[in-house]
Enzyme design. Structure first.
Site, PDB file in Angstrom:
ATOM      1  N   ASP A 140       0.447  -1.076   0.480  1.00 18.54           N
ATOM      2  CA  ASP A 140       0.178  -0.141  -0.316  1.00 18.54           C
ATOM      3  C   ASP A 140       1.071   1.552  -0.016  1.00 18.54           C
ATOM      4  O   ASP A 140       0.422   1.744  -0.596  1.00 18.54           O
ATOM      5  CB  ASP A 140      -0.635  -0.056   1.786  1.00 18.54           C
ATOM      6  CG  ASP A 140      -1.589  -1.200   1.068  1.00 18.54           C
ATOM      7  OD1 ASP A 140      -1.805  -1.583   0.093  1.00 18.54           O
ATOM      8  OD2 ASP A 140      -2.308  -1.576   2.393  1.00 18.54           O
ATOM      9  N   GLU A 235     -10.036   0.708  -3.828  1.00 16.24           N
ATOM     10  CA  GLU A 235     -10.970   0.196  -3.133  1.00 16.24           C
ATOM     11  C   GLU A 235     -11.182   1.363  -2.189  1.00 16.24           C
ATOM     12  O   GLU A 235     -12.133   0.573  -1.851  1.00 16.24           O
ATOM     13  CB  GLU A 235      -9.714  -1.572  -2.402  1.00 16.24           C
ATOM     14  CG  GLU A 235      -8.551  -1.056  -1.327  1.00 16.24           C
ATOM     15  CD  GLU A 235      -8.357  -2.650  -0.869  1.00 16.24           C
ATOM     16  OE1 GLU A 235      -9.215  -3.508  -1.153  1.00 16.24           O
ATOM     17  OE2 GLU A 235      -7.141  -2.547   0.147  1.00 16.24           O
ATOM     18  N   ARG A 288      -0.267  -8.539  -4.511  1.00 19.61           N
ATOM     19  CA  ARG A 288       0.423  -8.901  -3.215  1.00 19.61           C
ATOM     20  C   ARG A 288       1.358 -10.652  -3.253  1.00 19.61           C
ATOM     21  O   ARG A 288       2.374 -10.694  -2.934  1.00 19.61           O
ATOM     22  CB  ARG A 288      -0.624  -9.828  -2.275  1.00 19.61           C
ATOM     23  CG  ARG A 288      -0.769  -8.911  -1.860  1.00 19.61           C
ATOM     24  CD  ARG A 288      -0.926  -8.400  -0.143  1.00 19.61           C
ATOM     25  NE  ARG A 288      -2.055  -9.540   0.738  1.00 19.61           N
ATOM     26  CZ  ARG A 288      -2.317  -9.545   1.428  1.00 19.61           C
ATOM     27  NH1 ARG A 288      -3.127  -8.653   1.519  1.00 19.61           N
ATOM     28  NH2 ARG A 288      -2.894 -10.617   1.643  1.00 19.61           N
TER      29      ARG A 288
END
Ligand code: F6P
Length: 361
Positions: A140, A235, A288
């Site tokens: 992130d 998101e 990921r």
């Protein structure tokens, strides 16, 4: 100093194994310090579950995804799930047990590899007197006090590659294609992938969007003979005056919150208002997984090696941090005091606007 314990906490992230490898090689090879790895993050610390790491066990893992130690983003020793049998799960403070396990294992302290949740817990152990060094991990990129976290650039690479592929269908079928990416409450992945992948619209949590502005952009492109559009949505993005989309969880889930669904919402709204066929792809955990790109392998190796140096130099309660060309240390408290969001007046946002990208505002 004889022995250091390490653990990987939070979501898996490309580059974790390269950090584990660099820590182990530096500690044993340069300082003659043993390394043990606690299994499944803080869970292993509470349950006293660990394994010895040596040259052999970290050989050939630098380019691999995931973590050979396992990880968990549920097991907080300060609020640890001790029973899930009854109607209400029972939690207890297991931090004293964790500290006892560190001491009993013969460790002088811990190197903790994680994002804000994991490093918050690490800071609490530091306050209890445990010798701690942190390593900044997260796709992130939302940790303060470092230029970048390892794993971020691999996630951007994956999302950018997905955009290249979505372009094919968008152009061939004259559709609007939406890609929903991760990033939690920050828009770093969407922003970087969107600029790299030629997105027409990028929606990030830091800039609440207006549906009308998105549609203006799509229609403008149609008028100019571009009968397709590519939208990247983080998101955590939300409409002006509206809320983030949160997934419905089963009652037994231990997840506090699971973001997701904004891509579908934006897609439905666009199709309803314009009649243009709009399709949505949710990239999810592909961001990921898999091998770290070379940038992250190198950054992870630098972080891992520097973390051992910091431990030997007794810089406890700090995190290794990339600052320009150098790796330095910063107080853990500086890294976790807030979430690092995209500054809306940043140069990269200006660049995006300059090359014609709409942020939906
Ligand atoms: O923090 C990394 C991250 O992948 C976020 O981008 C995402 O919101 C979250 O973790 C998902 O976590 P989980 O795999 O536990 O659902």
């Amino acid at each position: 100093m004889k022995k250091i314990g390490i653990l990987t906490g939070g979501g898996d992230c490309p580059g974790l194994n390269a950090v584990i490898r660099a820590i182990t090689k530096t500690a044993i090879g340069i300082y003659g310090i043993e390394i043990i790895g606690f299994i499944d993050g803080f869970k292993g610390l509470v349950e006293n579950h660990y394994r010895e790491l040596n040259f052999k066990s970290v050989s050939g893992i630098g380019h691999t995804g995931g973590t050979i130690l396992g990880t968990s983003n549920r097991d907080n020793p300060f609020n640890y799930l001790v029973s899930a049998m009854g109607e209400e799960p029972v939690f207890a403070d297991k931090s004293a047990q964790a500290v006892k396990n560190i001491n009993d294992s013969g460790c002088d302290g811990l190197i903790v590899i994680g994002g804000d949740g994991t490093l918050n817990i690490a800071q609490r152990f530091h306050e209890m007197g445990v010798k701690i060094i942190g390593v900044p991990k997260t796709i992130d990129n939302d940790l303060m006090a470092t230029d970048v976290t390892f794993g971020f650039n691999t996630a951007v690479n994956t999302a950018s590659d997905a955009l290249d592929k979505l372009h094919t269908t968008a152009e061939s079928h004259h559709r609007v294609m939406i890609l929903e990416v991760m990033g939690r409450y920050a828009g770093w992945i969407a922003l970087h992938a969107g600029i790299s992948g030629g997105a027409d619209v990028i929606l990030i949590p830091e800039i609440p969007y207006s549906l009308d502005k998105i549609i203006d952009k799509i229609r403008f492109r149609y008028r100019n003979d571009k009968k397709f559009s590519i939208i990247v949505v983080a998101e955590g993005a939300a409409p002006q005056g509206g809320k983030m989309e949160i997934q419905k969880l089963v009652p037994t889930s231990h997840d506090p919150i699971r973001l997701g669904g904004i891509g579908r919402k934006v897609g439905q709204d666009i199709e309803e208002k314009t009649g243009i066929e709009t399709r949505v792809t949710v990239l999810g955990h592909l961001q990921r997984g898999g091998q770290p790109i070379p940038y992250d392998r190198i950054l992870s190796s630098r972080y891992g090696s520097a973390a051992v140096d910091a431990f030997v130099n007794k810089e406890f309660g700090t995190m290794v941090s990339l600052q320009g060309p150098s790796i330095k240390t910063v107080p853990l408290t500086a890294a976790i005091k807030d979430i690092k969001k995209v500054p809306t007046d940043s140069e990269i946002i200006k660049t995006g606007r300059a090359i014609g990208i709409s942020f939906g505002d």
